[in-house]
Design an enzyme around this catalytic site. Structure first.
Site, PDB file in Angstrom:
ATOM      1  N   ASN A 289      -2.508  -0.558   6.386  1.00 21.97           N
ATOM      2  CA  ASN A 289      -1.923  -1.734   7.048  1.00 21.97           C
ATOM      3  C   ASN A 289      -0.920  -2.452   6.149  1.00 21.97           C
ATOM      4  O   ASN A 289      -0.868  -3.672   6.079  1.00 21.97           O
ATOM      5  CB  ASN A 289      -3.022  -2.674   7.565  1.00 21.97           C
ATOM      6  CG  ASN A 289      -3.962  -3.115   6.472  1.00 21.97           C
ATOM      7  OD1 ASN A 289      -3.831  -2.687   5.325  1.00 21.97           O
ATOM      8  ND2 ASN A 289      -4.907  -3.970   6.798  1.00 21.97           N
TER       9      ASN A 289
ATOM     10  N   PHE B 226     -16.048   2.547   6.389  1.00 17.33           N
ATOM     11  CA  PHE B 226     -14.658   2.897   6.086  1.00 17.33           C
ATOM     12  C   PHE B 226     -14.338   2.844   4.589  1.00 17.33           C
ATOM     13  O   PHE B 226     -13.212   3.112   4.178  1.00 17.33           O
ATOM     14  CB  PHE B 226     -13.698   1.987   6.857  1.00 17.33           C
ATOM     15  CG  PHE B 226     -13.875   0.511   6.577  1.00 17.33           C
ATOM     16  CD1 PHE B 226     -13.266  -0.070   5.478  1.00 17.33           C
ATOM     17  CD2 PHE B 226     -14.664  -0.287   7.403  1.00 17.33           C
ATOM     18  CE1 PHE B 226     -13.414  -1.426   5.219  1.00 17.33           C
ATOM     19  CE2 PHE B 226     -14.818  -1.636   7.145  1.00 17.33           C
ATOM     20  CZ  PHE B 226     -14.194  -2.209   6.050  1.00 17.33           C
TER      21      PHE B 226
ATOM     22  N   LYS C 160       0.842  -1.205   0.000  1.00 16.78           N
ATOM     23  CA  LYS C 160       0.000   0.000   0.000  1.00 16.78           C
ATOM     24  C   LYS C 160       0.880   1.259   0.000  1.00 16.78           C
ATOM     25  O   LYS C 160       2.044   1.216   0.463  1.00 16.78           O
ATOM     26  CB  LYS C 160      -0.936  -0.025   1.209  1.00 16.78           C
ATOM     27  CG  LYS C 160      -1.971  -1.169   1.162  1.00 16.78           C
ATOM     28  CD  LYS C 160      -2.985  -1.061   2.314  1.00 16.78           C
ATOM     29  CE  LYS C 160      -4.028  -2.176   2.249  1.00 16.78           C
ATOM     30  NZ  LYS C 160      -5.091  -2.033   3.263  1.00 16.78           N
TER      31      LYS C 160
ATOM     32  N   ARG D 255      -1.246 -14.574   2.589  1.00 20.68           N
ATOM     33  CA  ARG D 255      -2.109 -14.068   3.659  1.00 20.68           C
ATOM     34  C   ARG D 255      -1.461 -14.319   5.032  1.00 20.68           C
ATOM     35  O   ARG D 255      -1.526 -13.499   5.928  1.00 20.68           O
ATOM     36  CB  ARG D 255      -3.513 -14.698   3.573  1.00 20.68           C
ATOM     37  CG  ARG D 255      -4.273 -14.247   2.318  1.00 20.68           C
ATOM     38  CD  ARG D 255      -5.762 -14.463   2.426  1.00 20.68           C
ATOM     39  NE  ARG D 255      -6.367 -13.631   3.455  1.00 20.68           N
ATOM     40  CZ  ARG D 255      -6.690 -12.345   3.300  1.00 20.68           C
ATOM     41  NH1 ARG D 255      -6.479 -11.739   2.150  1.00 20.68           N
ATOM     42  NH2 ARG D 255      -7.240 -11.681   4.286  1.00 20.68           N
TER      43      ARG D 255
ATOM     44  N   ARG E  15       2.345  -7.045   8.578  1.00 14.71           N
ATOM     45  CA  ARG E  15       1.497  -6.016   9.190  1.00 14.71           C
ATOM     46  C   ARG E  15       1.931  -5.695  10.618  1.00 14.71           C
ATOM     47  O   ARG E  15       1.863  -4.546  11.051  1.00 14.71           O
ATOM     48  CB  ARG E  15       0.032  -6.460   9.125  1.00 14.71           C
ATOM     49  CG  ARG E  15      -0.543  -6.225   7.735  1.00 14.71           C
ATOM     50  CD  ARG E  15      -1.865  -6.874   7.544  1.00 14.71           C
ATOM     51  NE  ARG E  15      -2.502  -6.423   6.311  1.00 14.71           N
ATOM     52  CZ  ARG E  15      -3.572  -7.002   5.791  1.00 14.71           C
ATOM     53  NH1 ARG E  15      -4.125  -8.052   6.377  1.00 14.71           N
ATOM     54  NH2 ARG E  15      -4.094  -6.540   4.686  1.00 14.71           N
TER      55      ARG E  15
ATOM     56  N   HIS F 107      -1.747  -5.651   0.821  1.00 15.35           N
ATOM     57  CA  HIS F 107      -3.028  -6.247   0.441  1.00 15.35           C
ATOM     58  C   HIS F 107      -2.731  -7.594  -0.213  1.00 15.35           C
ATOM     59  O   HIS F 107      -1.681  -7.784  -0.825  1.00 15.35           O
ATOM     60  CB  HIS F 107      -3.744  -5.332  -0.566  1.00 15.35           C
ATOM     61  CG  HIS F 107      -4.821  -6.029  -1.348  1.00 15.35           C
ATOM     62  ND1 HIS F 107      -6.074  -6.245  -0.840  1.00 15.35           N
ATOM     63  CD2 HIS F 107      -4.809  -6.574  -2.596  1.00 15.35           C
ATOM     64  CE1 HIS F 107      -6.805  -6.901  -1.745  1.00 15.35           C
ATOM     65  NE2 HIS F 107      -6.065  -7.108  -2.826  1.00 15.35           N
TER      66      HIS F 107
ATOM     67  N   THR G 225      -5.640  -8.481   9.627  1.00 15.16           N
ATOM     68  CA  THR G 225      -5.975  -7.164   9.073  1.00 15.16           C
ATOM     69  C   THR G 225      -5.611  -6.028  10.034  1.00 15.16           C
ATOM     70  O   THR G 225      -5.033  -5.018   9.633  1.00 15.16           O
ATOM     71  CB  THR G 225      -7.498  -7.102   8.788  1.00 15.16           C
ATOM     72  OG1 THR G 225      -7.850  -8.279   8.074  1.00 15.16           O
ATOM     73  CG2 THR G 225      -7.866  -5.872   7.994  1.00 15.16           C
TER      74      THR G 225
HETATM   75  P1  GDP Z   1      -7.545  -7.989   4.252  1.00 13.59           P
HETATM   76  O1  GDP Z   1      -7.857  -9.000   3.218  1.00 13.59           O
HETATM   77  O2  GDP Z   1      -6.823  -8.537   5.452  1.00 13.59           O
HETATM   78  O3  GDP Z   1      -6.876  -6.760   3.723  1.00 13.59           O
HETATM   79  O4  GDP Z   1      -8.931  -7.520   4.883  1.00 13.59           O
HETATM   80  P2  GDP Z   1     -10.346  -7.197   4.215  1.00 13.59           P
HETATM   81  O5  GDP Z   1     -10.403  -7.626   2.783  1.00 13.59           O
HETATM   82  O6  GDP Z   1     -11.399  -7.670   5.145  1.00 13.59           O
HETATM   83  O7  GDP Z   1     -10.378  -5.596   4.231  1.00 13.59           O
HETATM   84  C1  GDP Z   1      -9.759  -4.805   3.258  1.00 13.59           C
HETATM   85  C2  GDP Z   1      -9.097  -3.608   3.934  1.00 13.59           C
HETATM   86  O8  GDP Z   1     -10.127  -2.793   4.493  1.00 13.59           O
HETATM   87  C3  GDP Z   1      -8.219  -3.944   5.092  1.00 13.59           C
HETATM   88  O9  GDP Z   1      -6.883  -4.234   4.693  1.00 13.59           O
HETATM   89  C4  GDP Z   1      -8.277  -2.710   5.945  1.00 13.59           C
HETATM   90  O10 GDP Z   1      -7.338  -1.731   5.495  1.00 13.59           O
HETATM   91  C5  GDP Z   1      -9.687  -2.196   5.718  1.00 13.59           C
HETATM   92  N1  GDP Z   1     -10.580  -2.625   6.818  1.00 13.59           N
HETATM   93  C6  GDP Z   1     -11.125  -3.848   7.005  1.00 13.59           C
HETATM   94  N2  GDP Z   1     -11.912  -3.851   8.120  1.00 13.59           N
HETATM   95  C7  GDP Z   1     -11.883  -2.604   8.636  1.00 13.59           C
HETATM   96  C8  GDP Z   1     -12.498  -1.976   9.775  1.00 13.59           C
HETATM   97  O11 GDP Z   1     -13.248  -2.582  10.534  1.00 13.59           O
HETATM   98  N3  GDP Z   1     -12.231  -0.641   9.976  1.00 13.59           N
HETATM   99  C9  GDP Z   1     -11.420   0.055   9.145  1.00 13.59           C
HETATM  100  N4  GDP Z   1     -11.189   1.357   9.397  1.00 13.59           N
HETATM  101  N5  GDP Z   1     -10.828  -0.491   8.077  1.00 13.59           N
HETATM  102  C10 GDP Z   1     -11.030  -1.817   7.814  1.00 13.59           C
END
Ligand code: GDP
Length: 360
Positions: free
Chosen positions: A335, A277, A230, A305, A325, A338, A311
């Protein structure tokens, strides 16, 4: 020889058999240039070189046999790795009946023979998979029994590594059938690990390095995933993150650095559309250049992953402190990285970013 300390060197050259002639050549060369400037001479030889040749101040072995003898005398624990044998991978199958009855014993035997297990999985083969894997045997009269055996329960699939793995594993297995193995080589694994009343041998090994590659690909297919550093992390921690990618054994099949468009970011995160968000996430993903990669490895989606970590970086620090992360994330939005969440998403995202999914 007893008047003071000697300096004893073990000299190694990549092609080990060349070390002695090469050393002799150097010695002759040295003797033929007695007038070289003092400053270029190694300190230890200074003062001696003018009057004595290296021949007189060094005791050098003339043959491999002499060298081995003296090595053993001065360095009894010195181990010379055989450089003519490559570390290879081969495929081994432990078929269902043997696996059920003597798993521990055969695994111990494999380790005792110096093999390392690079990958393993236990699967119940379907009829279709068995027919595909053994398609060259399909017309043989033993095929129906083989098919019945292979689909009767879990098979343990192993990727074994060691020097000369393919030939070594095949030599240990012995003749192809249980009958021949018992008659011709009763110490072979196929004879020793035969299962009562079953005419099919219980162990498989690849025949050649080429076959090993094909068979390993059959059971442990390479996968692609889309990985992205990112923008905030790309600015600050790119090199450290790239190092982690390489250390984890991923091949970087494609890479480019560019800022995502809002359209791309929306495609990546379309499952989150409507969440509070979402807008902030898209902004954070498009605020500067990202490093976008196709990573290739067996089980790439899941392994990337794992390497990313959870996350939420606070959770990552608790549960996987070595993850990317945990080490490089700023907060939950920035974070660091991705990664696609499954194979289907991976293919779609790769197509969206690189315009194709055809990767070698
Ligand atoms: P990843 O696959 O671990 O990146 O997680 P997800 O696909 O569920 O979410 C995509 C991205 O959205 C994450 O990397 C976070 O940056 C953001 N995100 C996910 N859940 C939350 C949340 O509850 N709050 C906030 N502020 N951001 C979130």
């Amino acid at each position: 020889m007893m008047s003071g300390p000697c300096h004893i060197l073990v000299i190694t050259k990549k092609e080990a058999t060349d070390a002695i002639p090469h050393w002799k050549e150097l010695r002759e060369l040295r003797e033929s240039v007695p007038d070289e400037p003092k400053a270029e001479k190694p300190d230890r030889l200074e003062g001696t070189m003018e009057t004595e040749s290296i021949l007189n101040i060094c005791d050098v072995q003339d043959s491999v046999e002499d060298a081995s003898r003296q090595l053993a005398f001065f360095f009894p624990n010195f181990y010379i790795k055989k450089t003519d044998q490559k570390v290879e991978k081969t495929l081994a199958l432990i078929r269902p009946s043997l696996l059920k009855e003597r798993r521990h014993s055969i695994m111990q035997r494999i380790k005792d023979d110096g093999f390392k297990i690079a990958m393993q999985k236990e699967i119940i083969l379907s009829e279709e998979q068995t027919r595909e894997f053994y398609k060259e045997h399909e017309n043989q009269d033993y095929f129906p029994v083989l098919l019945e055996q292979m689909t009767s329960g879990p098979t343990l699939v192993l990727a074994l590594t060691r020097e000369n793995a393919v030939a070594h594993w095949r030599d240990l297995l012995g003749p192809k059938t249980v009958e021949e193995a018992k008659k011709e080589n009763p110490n072979s694994l196929r004879a020793k690990y035969a299962v009562n009343n079953i005419p099919i041998d219980q162990l498989h090994g690849s025949s050649t390095p080429d076959d090993a590659q094909k068979e390993l690909q059959f059971f442990f297919p390479q996968e692609h995933t889309l990985a992205l550093i990112k923008p905030a992390a790309a600015k600050k921690h790119k090199d450290d993150i790239m190092q982690k990618v390489k250390d984890a054994g991923f091949t970087i099949s494609k890479i480019k650095e560019e800022a995502l468009t809002r359209e791309m970011a929306t495609q990546f995160y379309k499952d989150h559309k409507g969440k509070p968000f979402f807008e902030e996430l898209v902004t954070c993903m498009t605020e500067g250049p990202s490093v976008i990669m196709v990573l290739t490895k067996v089980n790439a989606v899941e392994e990337w992953r794992q390497l990313m970590g959870p996350t939420d970086p606070e959770v990552a620090k608790e549960t996987s402190p070595e993850s990317i992360r945990a080490r490089f994330a700023q907060d939950i939005l920035s974070n660091a990285v991705h990664g696609s969440s499954n194979r289907e998403h991976a293919l779609k995202s790769i197509e969206c970013v690189f315009g194709e999914i055809d990767i070698d």
